[in-house]
Enzyme design. Structure first.
Site, PDB file in Angstrom:
ATOM      1  N   CYS A 192       7.541 -10.268 -12.505  1.00 38.79           N
ATOM      2  CA  CYS A 192       7.821  -9.268 -13.522  1.00 38.79           C
ATOM      3  C   CYS A 192       7.264  -9.692 -14.858  1.00 38.79           C
ATOM      4  O   CYS A 192       7.643 -10.731 -15.388  1.00 38.79           O
ATOM      5  CB  CYS A 192       9.335  -9.054 -13.643  1.00 38.79           C
ATOM      6  SG  CYS A 192       9.789  -7.886 -14.918  1.00 38.79           S
ATOM      7  N   PHE A 231      -5.486   1.065  -4.139  1.00 36.37           N
ATOM      8  CA  PHE A 231      -5.788   0.988  -2.705  1.00 36.37           C
ATOM      9  C   PHE A 231      -7.300   0.813  -2.479  1.00 36.37           C
ATOM     10  O   PHE A 231      -7.878   1.400  -1.555  1.00 36.37           O
ATOM     11  CB  PHE A 231      -5.285   2.228  -1.958  1.00 36.37           C
ATOM     12  CG  PHE A 231      -3.788   2.306  -1.848  1.00 36.37           C
ATOM     13  CD1 PHE A 231      -3.087   1.368  -1.115  1.00 36.37           C
ATOM     14  CD2 PHE A 231      -3.095   3.324  -2.486  1.00 36.37           C
ATOM     15  CE1 PHE A 231      -1.704   1.437  -1.009  1.00 36.37           C
ATOM     16  CE2 PHE A 231      -1.707   3.402  -2.393  1.00 36.37           C
ATOM     17  CZ  PHE A 231      -1.008   2.454  -1.652  1.00 36.37           C
ATOM     18  N   ARG A 233     -10.609  -0.460  -1.215  1.00 38.54           N
ATOM     19  CA  ARG A 233     -11.100  -1.119  -0.008  1.00 38.54           C
ATOM     20  C   ARG A 233     -12.613  -0.940   0.062  1.00 38.54           C
ATOM     21  O   ARG A 233     -13.210  -0.262  -0.767  1.00 38.54           O
ATOM     22  CB  ARG A 233     -10.452  -0.515   1.242  1.00 38.54           C
ATOM     23  CG  ARG A 233      -8.940  -0.583   1.273  1.00 38.54           C
ATOM     24  CD  ARG A 233      -8.432  -2.008   1.457  1.00 38.54           C
ATOM     25  NE  ARG A 233      -7.004  -2.024   1.723  1.00 38.54           N
ATOM     26  CZ  ARG A 233      -6.057  -2.012   0.786  1.00 38.54           C
ATOM     27  NH1 ARG A 233      -6.422  -1.947  -0.505  1.00 38.54           N
ATOM     28  NH2 ARG A 233      -4.784  -2.045   1.107  1.00 38.54           N
TER      29      ARG A 233
END
Length: 278
Positions: free
Chosen positions: A120, A260, A262
């Protein structure tokens, strides 16, 4: 310091043809140790980090907290010799910073009395609304080349030496728009890795980070977008998901945000693609 990773005897458990098998062997894990940052004798924060590039981390954190805006705002940074381990050795876990008169004053609301964990980056701050209204460097938007964005996670992995050894450490990297790595740093905490990259660029007088992309091996959280925006990055690319606040802040700041990422795909949460596509 030589404390980036350690070896432990571990038992690996596998199932082969329905039979449970065990095998004891040495395994390498990433080191996690506390770092306390002081300025003028006052403890500003403590964070759990992987030792190494601590001065860059401190500069990045001080920049994100708006205490400094230039390397000249720090006159000295040194490990405190009084922080010793059980055998009298220096632990290198206490960093003393001397701020120049050009630095912002240290105020009570800046001090983090609760240690920041490796997960955090904004623990101890008073409110999310306070963070949302922080000023940041003006951002010059860039249109993202899809082929570049899909290639960047692989380029980051090429520089993740400790990850290849331990499998348990995050990375942050600054890349130019041609995909060349300017700096890659690893840490047990993703926000620490980002601070190390930003601190490095600050010390090299390369902020604001225009025409530069921040790439993270983690998710894109609010505090990472905030750090990137304050440093002037026009884009952030993450290998995992983005949070709702991260998307909102990126759009407010005029940053491109991809998640995400890739080799063959990514999600574009904010910003535009080259060629006018969105």
């Amino acid at each position: 310091m030589g404390r980036i990773n350690r070896s432990f005897a571990v038992t690996r458990v596998t199932r082969e043809d329905g039979v449970i098998r065990t095998d004891t062997r040495a395994d390498t894990v990433s080191v996690e140790e506390p770092l306390e940052i002081r300025a003028g004798g006052t403890t500003l924060t403590s964070t759990m980090r992987t030792p190494g590039h601590d001065i860059e981390l401190a500069h990045g954190w001080l920049f994100a907290e708006r205490l400094i805006s230039s390397p000249d705002d720090v006159t000295t940074a040194r490990y405190c010799a009084g922080a010793v381990g059980p055998e009298g050795e220096n632990t290198y876990n206490l960093l003393d910073i001397d701020l120049a008169g050009t630095a912002a004053p240290v105020t009570p609301n800046l001090i983090r009395l609760t240690p920041t964990t490796s997960a955090c980056g904004v623990c101890g701050t008073q409110s999310i609304s306070e963070l949302l209204h922080r000023t940041h460097a003006p951002i010059e938007p860039v249109a993202l080349d899809p082929d570049l964005i899909m290639a960047l996670p692989g380029k980051l992995r090429e520089g993740q030496k400790q990850f290849r050894k331990t499998g348990g450490i995050h990375a942050a990297g600054a890349f130019d728009l041609d995909g060349n790595a300017l700096v890659i740093r690893e840490d047990i905490g993703r926000h620490n890795a980002a601070d190390k990259v930003i601190g490095h660029l600050l010390l090299e007088n390369k902020l604001p980070a225009k025409d530069t992309i921040l790439v993270m091996s983690s998710r894109a959280s609010f505090e990472l977008v905030q750090k990137a925006a304050m440093a002037g990055f026009p884009a952030l690319v993450a290998v995992s998901a983005a949070s709702s606040l991260a998307v909102e802040l990126a759009r407010q700041a005029g940053m491109a945000l991809a998640g995400f990422a890739r080799e063959e795909r990514f999600n574009l949460y904010a910003g535009a693609l080259a060629g006018g596509r969105r």
